[in-house]
Scaffold this motif. Sequence first.
Motif, PDB file in Angstrom:
ATOM      1  N   ILE A 183      43.338  12.083  37.042  1.00 38.38           N
ATOM      2  CA  ILE A 183      42.484  11.353  35.998  1.00 38.38           C
ATOM      3  C   ILE A 183      43.469  10.805  34.700  1.00 38.38           C
ATOM      4  N   GLU A 184      43.418   9.487  34.414  1.00 35.56           N
ATOM      5  CA  GLU A 184      44.258   9.018  33.526  1.00 35.56           C
ATOM      6  C   GLU A 184      43.334   8.684  32.445  1.00 35.56           C
ATOM      7  N   SER A 219      42.836  18.868  29.729  1.00 38.42           N
ATOM      8  CA  SER A 219      42.754  20.051  29.157  1.00 38.42           C
ATOM      9  C   SER A 219      41.553  21.039  29.456  1.00 38.42           C
ATOM     10  N   ARG A 220      41.636  22.145  29.156  1.00 41.17           N
ATOM     11  CA  ARG A 220      40.521  23.245  29.382  1.00 41.17           C
ATOM     12  C   ARG A 220      39.224  22.892  28.829  1.00 41.17           C
ATOM     13  N   SER A 221      39.318  22.208  27.572  1.00 32.81           N
ATOM     14  CA  SER A 221      38.041  21.925  26.752  1.00 32.81           C
ATOM     15  C   SER A 221      37.324  20.857  27.685  1.00 32.81           C
ATOM     16  N   VAL A 222      38.143  19.705  27.983  1.00 31.08           N
ATOM     17  CA  VAL A 222      37.615  18.604  28.781  1.00 31.08           C
ATOM     18  C   VAL A 222      36.991  19.273  30.049  1.00 31.08           C
ATOM     19  N   THR A 223      37.692  20.053  30.996  1.00 34.64           N
ATOM     20  CA  THR A 223      37.195  20.874  32.088  1.00 34.64           C
ATOM     21  C   THR A 223      35.953  21.597  31.852  1.00 34.64           C
ATOM     22  N   ARG A 224      35.783  22.310  30.700  1.00 37.08           N
ATOM     23  CA  ARG A 224      34.564  22.991  30.413  1.00 37.08           C
ATOM     24  C   ARG A 224      33.434  22.112  30.249  1.00 37.08           C
ATOM     25  N   GLU A 225      33.771  21.320  29.551  1.00 36.32           N
ATOM     26  CA  GLU A 225      32.800  20.190  29.079  1.00 36.32           C
ATOM     27  C   GLU A 225      32.040  19.828  30.315  1.00 36.32           C
ATOM     28  N   ALA A 226      33.013  19.223  31.326  1.00 37.01           N
ATOM     29  CA  ALA A 226      32.512  18.466  32.734  1.00 37.01           C
ATOM     30  C   ALA A 226      31.660  19.663  33.479  1.00 37.01           C
ATOM     31  N   VAL A 227      32.318  20.613  33.471  1.00 39.28           N
ATOM     32  CA  VAL A 227      31.500  21.901  34.199  1.00 39.28           C
ATOM     33  C   VAL A 227      30.372  22.122  33.701  1.00 39.28           C
ATOM     34  N   LYS A 228      30.105  21.990  32.525  1.00 39.76           N
ATOM     35  CA  LYS A 228      28.690  22.387  31.834  1.00 39.76           C
ATOM     36  C   LYS A 228      27.677  21.310  32.043  1.00 39.76           C
ATOM     37  N   MET A 229      28.325  20.117  32.336  1.00 31.78           N
ATOM     38  CA  MET A 229      27.602  18.932  32.456  1.00 31.78           C
ATOM     39  C   MET A 229      26.995  18.964  33.931  1.00 31.78           C
ATOM     40  N   THR A 238      36.047  13.371  29.859  1.00 29.64           N
ATOM     41  CA  THR A 238      35.128  14.207  30.413  1.00 29.64           C
ATOM     42  C   THR A 238      34.305  13.559  31.353  1.00 29.64           C
ATOM     43  N   PHE A 239      33.901  12.387  31.150  1.00 24.24           N
ATOM     44  CA  PHE A 239      33.062  11.491  32.322  1.00 24.24           C
ATOM     45  C   PHE A 239      33.606  11.150  33.483  1.00 24.24           C
ATOM     46  N   GLY A 240      35.032  11.061  33.263  1.00 25.84           N
ATOM     47  CA  GLY A 240      36.009  10.797  34.663  1.00 25.84           C
ATOM     48  C   GLY A 240      35.908  12.049  35.316  1.00 25.84           C
ATOM     49  N   LEU A 241      36.292  13.084  34.763  1.00 26.74           N
ATOM     50  CA  LEU A 241      36.244  14.327  35.519  1.00 26.74           C
ATOM     51  C   LEU A 241      34.867  14.597  36.262  1.00 26.74           C
ATOM     52  N   LEU A 242      33.912  14.427  35.301  1.00 23.56           N
ATOM     53  CA  LEU A 242      32.382  14.438  35.981  1.00 23.56           C
ATOM     54  C   LEU A 242      32.080  13.816  37.058  1.00 23.56           C
ATOM     55  N   GLU A 243      32.648  12.681  37.153  1.00 26.75           N
ATOM     56  CA  GLU A 243      32.551  11.715  38.311  1.00 26.75           C
ATOM     57  C   GLU A 243      33.077  12.179  39.495  1.00 26.75           C
ATOM     58  N   VAL A 244      34.514  12.301  39.268  1.00 26.77           N
ATOM     59  CA  VAL A 244      35.244  12.923  40.284  1.00 26.77           C
ATOM     60  C   VAL A 244      34.621  14.408  41.109  1.00 26.77           C
ATOM     61  N   PRO A 289      37.013  24.801  42.643  1.00 24.45           N
ATOM     62  CA  PRO A 289      38.279  25.176  42.061  1.00 24.45           C
ATOM     63  C   PRO A 289      38.058  26.087  40.723  1.00 24.45           C
ATOM     64  N   THR A 290      38.891  26.655  40.359  1.00 26.75           N
ATOM     65  CA  THR A 290      38.962  27.703  39.185  1.00 26.75           C
ATOM     66  C   THR A 290      39.186  26.681  37.833  1.00 26.75           C
ATOM     67  N   GLU A 291      38.900  26.965  36.635  1.00 28.76           N
ATOM     68  CA  GLU A 291      39.461  26.016  35.679  1.00 28.76           C
ATOM     69  C   GLU A 291      40.874  25.712  35.400  1.00 28.76           C
ATOM     70  N   ALA A 292      41.574  26.975  35.577  1.00 25.29           N
ATOM     71  CA  ALA A 292      43.059  26.588  35.850  1.00 25.29           C
ATOM     72  C   ALA A 292      43.403  25.670  36.948  1.00 25.29           C
ATOM     73  N   GLU A 293      42.891  25.900  37.946  1.00 24.87           N
ATOM     74  CA  GLU A 293      42.989  24.819  39.235  1.00 24.87           C
ATOM     75  C   GLU A 293      42.880  23.494  38.640  1.00 24.87           C
ATOM     76  N   ILE A 294      41.720  23.190  38.216  1.00 16.48           N
ATOM     77  CA  ILE A 294      41.276  21.725  37.665  1.00 16.48           C
ATOM     78  C   ILE A 294      42.064  21.173  36.872  1.00 16.48           C
ATOM     79  N   VAL A 295      42.584  21.938  35.831  1.00  9.04           N
ATOM     80  CA  VAL A 295      43.487  21.811  34.529  1.00  9.04           C
ATOM     81  C   VAL A 295      44.863  21.309  35.350  1.00  9.04           C
ATOM     82  N   ALA A 296      45.283  22.085  36.058  1.00  7.63           N
ATOM     83  CA  ALA A 296      46.633  21.666  36.925  1.00  7.63           C
ATOM     84  C   ALA A 296      46.528  20.606  37.707  1.00  7.63           C
TER      85      ALA A 296
END
Length: 252
Positions: free
Chosen positions: A4-5, A52-62, A18-24, A40-47
């Motif tokens: 995601i760019e 960032s982890r904060s973006v990942t956590r927010e998308a997962v929360k949504m 965040t919304f880009g990751l949510l969509e994917v 995938p785990t948070e670390a796997e999504i980030v990699a």
Amino acid sequence: MTEIEEPSVADPAGRNLTFGLLEVLGRAIVVGDYRDRPFPTEAEIVAQHGISRSVTREAVKMLAAKGLLGARRKQGTFVRPQEAWNLFDTDVLRWLLERPSSVILLRRFSQLRIAVEPAACALAAQSASVEQQAAIGAGLERMRAAHRGEDDTLESDIAFHIAVLRASNNPFFSQFRDVVSTALRTSIRFTNRLSRPGASIADHAAVHDAILRRDADAAREAMASLIEKVLVLIERHAGQETEPNSDQGSVQ
């Protein structure tokens, strides 16, 4: 999945990471990418996506708020069974309709419509204001213009149905408009391939005319008849599909 760019500030959709990751991730969950493998785990999504982890956590929360994901201690985040998904969430419904086979879902959606829209139509006949009646008429005129190639067929049809829901003056029916709009975008495209162009204009006109006459029974019957014809078209194709028994396939 592709990385995601970060969107440009000129991005007309106004999306961010965040919304880009949510969509994917949301689309991947719904189309079944994680049916046979763990989320995938948070670390796997980030990699994988370079975010960032904060973006990942927010998308997962949504995604969890949409009913798609759950979490257990020592087990981590997992995809919930489809029975837990919020089918009235427009993102979830849109992703479901992007599946290779969505005819059964269209049938179920049309069954829901036939339970809701005729009742909303009857209320519109009883309580619609002059302005609301005019909005329904404008939707019908847009459909006629679309048949002449002067408007968009899909948008004009949606505008008509949303105007009817709003004219019911029932806030619960009115809020159903987002679900109707999302699913109709697929339903209308599907049925337009199977029926003569402009064939439903007369049916929509019958709904419009009954509302203007303040004839609640006729309005209810006209809308029910309109949706029943859609169901007939869908049934011709859905009858040949097999509904899977697994959790991941139970809302085809």
